[in-house]
Structures are given as structure tokens and as C-alpha cells.
Enzyme design. Structure first.
Site, short mmCIF file in Angstrom:
data_model
loop_
_atom_site.label_atom_id
_atom_site.label_comp_id
_atom_site.label_asym_id
_atom_site.label_seq_id
_atom_site.Cartn_x
_atom_site.Cartn_y
_atom_site.Cartn_z
N ALA A 104 -19.81 -5.53 0.00
CA ALA A 104 -19.85 -5.79 -1.45
C ALA A 104 -19.75 -4.49 -2.24
O ALA A 104 -20.66 -4.11 -2.98
CB ALA A 104 -21.10 -6.58 -1.83
N LYS A 162 -25.23 1.87 -2.16
CA LYS A 162 -24.67 2.27 -3.45
C LYS A 162 -25.42 1.60 -4.59
O LYS A 162 -25.98 0.51 -4.41
CB LYS A 162 -23.17 1.92 -3.50
CG LYS A 162 -22.31 2.84 -2.65
CD LYS A 162 -20.84 2.67 -2.97
CE LYS A 162 -20.00 3.68 -2.18
NZ LYS A 162 -18.56 3.54 -2.48
N TYR A 189 0.82 -1.20 0.00
CA TYR A 189 0.00 0.00 0.00
C TYR A 189 0.87 1.26 0.00
O TYR A 189 1.73 1.44 0.87
CB TYR A 189 -0.93 0.03 1.21
CG TYR A 189 -1.83 -1.18 1.36
CD1 TYR A 189 -2.15 -1.99 0.27
CD2 TYR A 189 -2.36 -1.54 2.60
CE1 TYR A 189 -2.97 -3.09 0.41
CE2 TYR A 189 -3.19 -2.63 2.74
CZ TYR A 189 -3.48 -3.42 1.64
OH TYR A 189 -4.29 -4.51 1.79
N LEU A 215 -24.44 -3.30 -0.70
CA LEU A 215 -25.36 -3.77 0.33
C LEU A 215 -25.69 -2.66 1.34
O LEU A 215 -26.44 -2.89 2.28
CB LEU A 215 -24.76 -4.98 1.06
CG LEU A 215 -24.61 -6.25 0.22
CD1 LEU A 215 -23.88 -7.33 1.01
CD2 LEU A 215 -25.98 -6.76 -0.24
#
Length: 298
Positions: free
Chosen positions: A201, A208, A51, A205
Site C-alpha cells: 500500500a 512510510k 514503461y 504498511l
């Protein structure tokens, strides 16, 4: 915030953990957010050397310098940045793991890592060599425990049978129930803790817009989202219900939430204070769509 034992280890981790990958470029603001999370009960912070080309580890290390005993730091290894910074290559060799850990320890400003995870893996890897590296690091006291981050059943089975992994990080949600078929029962039986990511998800869920996901059509995704909303009623948010679905499985120890803002942190903290779903609620959610199964790497 409830805390649970991670697998058979001595690590006690918060039921909701902080996925540091989402942190931005404002180190001062990020450190403030990490401190707020710790103050409110989150103690597991998951990062990776991949990252921000290691800068994410630097932020985590800077945040918790001087308070090391209060936090459980998890990081990952296996993706090696190319010298020109154009991308990375998979490298799970013993030599690379033993080199990479030194850089992670330096960036994290610590002399040990609580949970060192292989950041992926394939069945073609030199698995025995990788395990040797992790076991050596345990003996040297540079890591306390190790695990893998993988969704591949064939890889997970190899590590379960050949190593002493403490945890597996994997994607798991109402829209990705692939782990339920074989992986979650195996890990539960072997007392290996699951760190669940992607429980919302991609946010579908939790409000969105729906789109096709795995083998589900956008209509099927919308149907699942409506079911989550219906189960939530007036007592929970959709996000709380979605994450509680993942946490309901006894193999799952903690839900790793990618956090970037104070608002997201507040939502994650609320998740940790939300009552578990009832068995009947979980069954109702499971009945909405047929569970998908792994098609590859079985």
C-alpha cells in the site's frame, strides 16, 4: 524461494516476482540486479511496452538473452504511445495488439512471450476482438499464455467467461481488500492465477508515513500499519507480514514487487523465505478495519 503453478498453465513462477517498472536508467546496474534476482530464485519478471517507452523491455531482453528458458517473461499491451511522445492512448484493438507484440518481441530479444497481458481494459472495449488477437498469437506460438491487468470486476468477469486467460494482475493488500468481495473467489474457482501488486500500500504498511488511502482516513491507515507491526513482532518485518497477508489468499500465486535497488531485492528475497501467516493472524488483521468494496465498474 517457493514456486507455484500460475493458474491452470504450465508456468511455475516464484512466489515473489520482479516488477520491472521501478528500474532506473542505468541499464548496466539494472541488468546486474535482474541477474541477482534470477540467481536467488526469482523467475517471473513483469514489464510492459509502456514503461520507459519500451526501454524497460529492452533492459529485460538484454538481461536474459541466452538464458531465456530460465525465466518467465510477462509484458503488457494496450497503451499506445503517441508519435510525438506526449502521452499514450488506450488501444485494445486486434490490429494494434498484433502490431505491438512484434515490437515487444524485438525489444525483448525473444521469439515468444510467456505471459502477454492486456494493460487495463474497460467494459466498452471490443473484448471479443481483443481475445481473438491473443488466441491468434497463442496459435502462432508468439505467446504462451495471456492475461489481463485490471481491478475492474465487470471487465474481469467478461474475460473469465469469454476467454482462456491464465492470470489477472490486480492491486491487493490489507488496505485494499476490494478483490475479496467477488473477484478472488471467482478466479480461484476458475483456476486463474492472481498476480498481486501494491501489497505494501505505497509502503504505508511497511513504515512510510500514513495518509488517506482509498476511503480510509490517515488515522485508519495508521491503525492498520500498527496492527501489521504488532502481528510481525520480532519474527518478521512489517513488509513481510503485509506481503504474506496478500499471499495467504489461495487465489494469489505471486506478489509482484517493484524493485530498483539491491536493498529492495534483499527484502523481496527475504519475503520469499518467510513462513506463511497463520489463519488466526490473517483474521486478526482483517478485523482491524472494515473491508472496502468496489464502488465503480461492478
Amino acid at each position: 524461494m517457493k514456486h507455484k503453478q500460475l493458474g491452470s498453465s504450465s508456468l511455475s513462477v516464484s512466489e515473489v516476482s520482479f516488477g520491472c517498472m521501478s528500474l532506473g536508467a542505468d541499464r548496466k546496474a539494472d541488468i546486474k540486479l535482474l541477474h541477482q534476482a534470477l540467481d536467488r530464485g526469482i523467475n517471473l519478471f513483469d514489464t510492459a511496452d509502456l514503461y520507459q517507452q519500451g526501454e524497460n523491455e529492452v533492459t529485460v531482453g538484454s538481461a536474459f538473452k541466452g538464458m531465456r528458458e530460465q525465466v518467465v517473461i510477462a509484458t503488457k499491451v494496450g497503451n499506445q504511445w503517441r508519435p510525438d511522445g506526449s502521452g499514450w492512448d488506450w488501444n485494445p484493438t486486434k490490429k494494434y495488439v498484433l502490431q505491438a507484440v512484434e515490437h515487444s518481441l524485438q525489444r525483448l530479444q525473444t521469439d515468444y512471450i510467456d505471459l502477454y497481458q492486456l494493460h487495463g481494459g474497460t467494459i466498452e472495449d471490443p473484448i471479443e476482438e481483443t481475445i481473438e488477437a491473443f488466441e491468434l498469437l497463442k496459435q502462432q506460438g508468439k505467446i504462451r499464455y495471456y492475461g489481463i491487468s485490471s481491478i475492474r470486476p465487470n471487465v474481469i468477469r467478461e474475460y473469465v467467461s469469454r476467454s482462456s486467460i491464465t492470470s489477472v494482475m490486480m492491486q491487493y493488500s490489507l488496505l485494499d481488500r476490494r478483490p475479496e468481495e467477488a473477484v478472488l473467489p471467482l478466479l480461484q474457482q476458475q483456476q486463474i492465477g492472481v498476480l498481486a501488486r501494491g501489497s505494501l500500500a505505497q509502503g504505508m504498511l511497511a513504515g512510510k508515513p500514513a495518509k488517506a488511502y482509498l476511503s480510509y482516513t490517515s488515522e485508519a491507515v495508521q491503525k492498520a500499519a500498527h496492527a501489521v507491526q504488532a502481528i510481525s513482532g520480532k519474527t518478521r518485518s512489517a513488509a513481510e507480514t503485509a506481503v504474506r497477508f496478500a499471499l495467504h489468499h489461495p487465489a494469489v500465486t505471486s506478489a509482484v514487487m517493484g524493485l530498483r535497488t539491491e536493498e529492495q531485492l534483499e527484502e523481496a528475497l527475504q519475503l520469499g523465505n518467510t513462513a506463511p501467516l497463520k489463519d488466526t493472524e490473517v483474521e486478526a488483521l482483517q478485523a482491524v478495519l472494515p473491508a472496502v468494496t468496489y464502488e465503480q465498474h461492478r
